[in-house]
Design an enzyme around this catalytic site. Structure first.
Site, PDB file in Angstrom:
ATOM      1  N   SER A  69       3.267  -2.422  10.430  1.00  0.00           N
ATOM      2  CA  SER A  69       4.734  -2.408  10.534  1.00  0.00           C
ATOM      3  C   SER A  69       5.353  -3.736  10.103  1.00  0.00           C
ATOM      4  O   SER A  69       6.217  -4.293  10.779  1.00  0.00           O
ATOM      5  CB  SER A  69       5.180  -2.029  11.954  1.00  0.00           C
ATOM      6  OG  SER A  69       4.819  -0.693  12.243  1.00  0.00           O
ATOM      7  N   GLU A  94      -6.929   4.716   7.884  1.00  0.00           N
ATOM      8  CA  GLU A  94      -6.702   6.139   7.584  1.00  0.00           C
ATOM      9  C   GLU A  94      -7.913   6.748   6.887  1.00  0.00           C
ATOM     10  O   GLU A  94      -8.209   7.927   7.086  1.00  0.00           O
ATOM     11  CB  GLU A  94      -5.435   6.280   6.735  1.00  0.00           C
ATOM     12  CG  GLU A  94      -4.181   5.968   7.541  1.00  0.00           C
ATOM     13  CD  GLU A  94      -2.974   5.619   6.700  1.00  0.00           C
ATOM     14  OE1 GLU A  94      -1.919   5.340   7.290  1.00  0.00           O
ATOM     15  OE2 GLU A  94      -3.091   5.617   5.450  1.00  0.00           O
ATOM     16  N   HIS A 138      -9.663   1.222   4.917  1.00  0.00           N
ATOM     17  CA  HIS A 138      -8.393   1.378   5.634  1.00  0.00           C
ATOM     18  C   HIS A 138      -8.584   2.330   6.814  1.00  0.00           C
ATOM     19  O   HIS A 138      -9.391   3.262   6.755  1.00  0.00           O
ATOM     20  CB  HIS A 138      -7.323   1.910   4.689  1.00  0.00           C
ATOM     21  CG  HIS A 138      -5.936   1.842   5.233  1.00  0.00           C
ATOM     22  ND1 HIS A 138      -5.441   2.776   6.118  1.00  0.00           N
ATOM     23  CD2 HIS A 138      -4.939   0.932   5.031  1.00  0.00           C
ATOM     24  CE1 HIS A 138      -4.187   2.447   6.427  1.00  0.00           C
ATOM     25  NE2 HIS A 138      -3.858   1.342   5.792  1.00  0.00           N
ATOM     26  N   GLU A 150      -5.497  -4.963  10.662  1.00  0.00           N
ATOM     27  CA  GLU A 150      -4.492  -3.927  10.882  1.00  0.00           C
ATOM     28  C   GLU A 150      -4.692  -3.296  12.259  1.00  0.00           C
ATOM     29  O   GLU A 150      -5.549  -2.427  12.429  1.00  0.00           O
ATOM     30  CB  GLU A 150      -4.544  -2.865   9.775  1.00  0.00           C
ATOM     31  CG  GLU A 150      -5.928  -2.337   9.433  1.00  0.00           C
ATOM     32  CD  GLU A 150      -5.873  -1.025   8.675  1.00  0.00           C
ATOM     33  OE1 GLU A 150      -4.798  -0.625   8.204  1.00  0.00           O
ATOM     34  OE2 GLU A 150      -6.923  -0.365   8.587  1.00  0.00           O
ATOM     35  N   LYS A 208       0.024   4.273  -0.284  1.00  0.00           N
ATOM     36  CA  LYS A 208      -0.618   5.456   0.294  1.00  0.00           C
ATOM     37  C   LYS A 208      -0.397   6.662  -0.632  1.00  0.00           C
ATOM     38  O   LYS A 208      -0.526   6.518  -1.854  1.00  0.00           O
ATOM     39  CB  LYS A 208      -0.117   5.687   1.724  1.00  0.00           C
ATOM     40  CG  LYS A 208      -0.271   4.428   2.594  1.00  0.00           C
ATOM     41  CD  LYS A 208       0.000   4.656   4.045  1.00  0.00           C
ATOM     42  CE  LYS A 208      -0.175   3.352   4.811  1.00  0.00           C
ATOM     43  NZ  LYS A 208      -0.013   3.549   6.265  1.00  0.00           N
ATOM     44  N   GLY A 243       2.775  -1.314   4.357  1.00  0.00           N
ATOM     45  CA  GLY A 243       2.777   0.118   4.118  1.00  0.00           C
ATOM     46  C   GLY A 243       4.142   0.621   3.724  1.00  0.00           C
ATOM     47  O   GLY A 243       4.614   0.428   2.606  1.00  0.00           O
ATOM     48  N   GLY A 289       2.733   2.320  11.068  1.00  0.00           N
ATOM     49  CA  GLY A 289       3.634   3.457  10.953  1.00  0.00           C
ATOM     50  C   GLY A 289       4.267   3.884  12.262  1.00  0.00           C
ATOM     51  O   GLY A 289       4.900   4.936  12.332  1.00  0.00           O
ATOM     52  N   ASN A 308       0.857  -1.185   0.000  1.00  0.00           N
ATOM     53  CA  ASN A 308       0.000   0.000   0.000  1.00  0.00           C
ATOM     54  C   ASN A 308       0.896   1.239   0.000  1.00  0.00           C
ATOM     55  O   ASN A 308       1.477   1.581   1.023  1.00  0.00           O
ATOM     56  CB  ASN A 308      -0.917  -0.009   1.230  1.00  0.00           C
ATOM     57  CG  ASN A 308      -1.755   1.261   1.334  1.00  0.00           C
ATOM     58  OD1 ASN A 308      -1.906   2.003   0.366  1.00  0.00           O
ATOM     59  ND2 ASN A 308      -2.302   1.508   2.508  1.00  0.00           N
TER      60      ASN A 308
END
Length: 241
Positions: free
Chosen positions: A204, A98, A96, A165, A11, A225, A171, A9
């Site tokens: 991560s 986010e 997701h 997730e 992003k 990610g 992150g 991903n």
């Protein structure tokens, strides 16, 4: 047999020039993956067309990061299923954390997007997971169960990938203990009507922990990610043993 799906991903990273540079470093190091192992790059909308051409004939599938539930309409900033399938997109990330956190995504809109993705021949990667506060409060199981119950209404589980997730591990450099990730993914699987749905871990994921992650019996891949942005590192993840 459950399929293994390793998805990167990106992003909001990489211009078209940067995506081309990535492929030049990534594709030559990509080992021929077994039939049961799928490799996906979920990239920004501006990169999709260029990557569709450059990935043609490779073992890598193309993925998008969102899809709207309508075929067309006055939805500024959104993208529809037909727009994605026209350029060869096969997968799409839906729900997701986010998107839920920053853009007001709800279980209702996630459900609409999942059904739209499937309607137009895309395989959705549904993301579910908890925040640190929710985990500390002992709400992990309840929260994920509720997400699944609402998100999967009338969704075809024969064309679906789920990504667990833990939001607190995205992150941050923190990684959920592999046995705990395996436990939660087992919980997710117990709530599905199709036990063969691939369930990824996302949080991560790194070249130095992918082998341990993939050794867990319930984990069917990874949603990667930051580590998917570097060609050699992502190749190591995809080529895990």
């Amino acid at each position: 047999m459950r399929k293994i799906v390793i998805a990167g991903n990106w992003k909001m990273f990489k211009t078209q020039a940067e995506s081309q540079e990535f492929l030049e470093g990534f594709l030559p190091t990509l080992q021929q993956t077994p039939d049961e192992r799928e490799v996906v790059l979920c990239v920004p909308f501006t990169d999709l067309s260029a990557l569709s051409k450059n990935l043609h004939g490779s073992v890598v599938q193309l993925g998008a990061q969102n899809v709207h539930w309508e075929e067309s309409g006055a939805y500024t900033g959104e993208i529809s299923g037909p727009m994605l399938t026209e350029i060869g997109v096969r997968y799409v990330i839906v729900g997701h954390s986010e998107r839920r956190q920053y853009f007001g995504e709800t279980d209702t809109t996630v459900n609409l997007r999942l059904k739209a993705a499937q309607k137009y021949g895309l395989t959705p990667i549904l993301c579910v997971g908890e925040t640190k506060e929710q985990r500390d409060a002992g709400e992990t199981e309840f929260l994920i169960s509720t997400q699944l119950e609402k998100d999967l209404v009338d969704v075809d589980q024969t064309n679906l990938v789920i990504a667990y997730e833990p939001i607190w591990a995205i992150g941050t450099g923190d990684t959920c203990e592999t046995k705990e990730a395996n436990r939660v993914i087992g919980l997710i699987r117990s709530q599905l009507t199709n036990p063969n749905v691939p369930i990824q871990y996302g949080g991560s994921v790194k070249p130095n922990n992918i082998d341990e992650i993939m050794a867990q019996p319930e984990i069917d891949g990874a949603l990667v990610g930051g580590a998917s942005l570097e060609a050699a590192g992502f190749a190591r993840i995809v080529n895990y043993k």
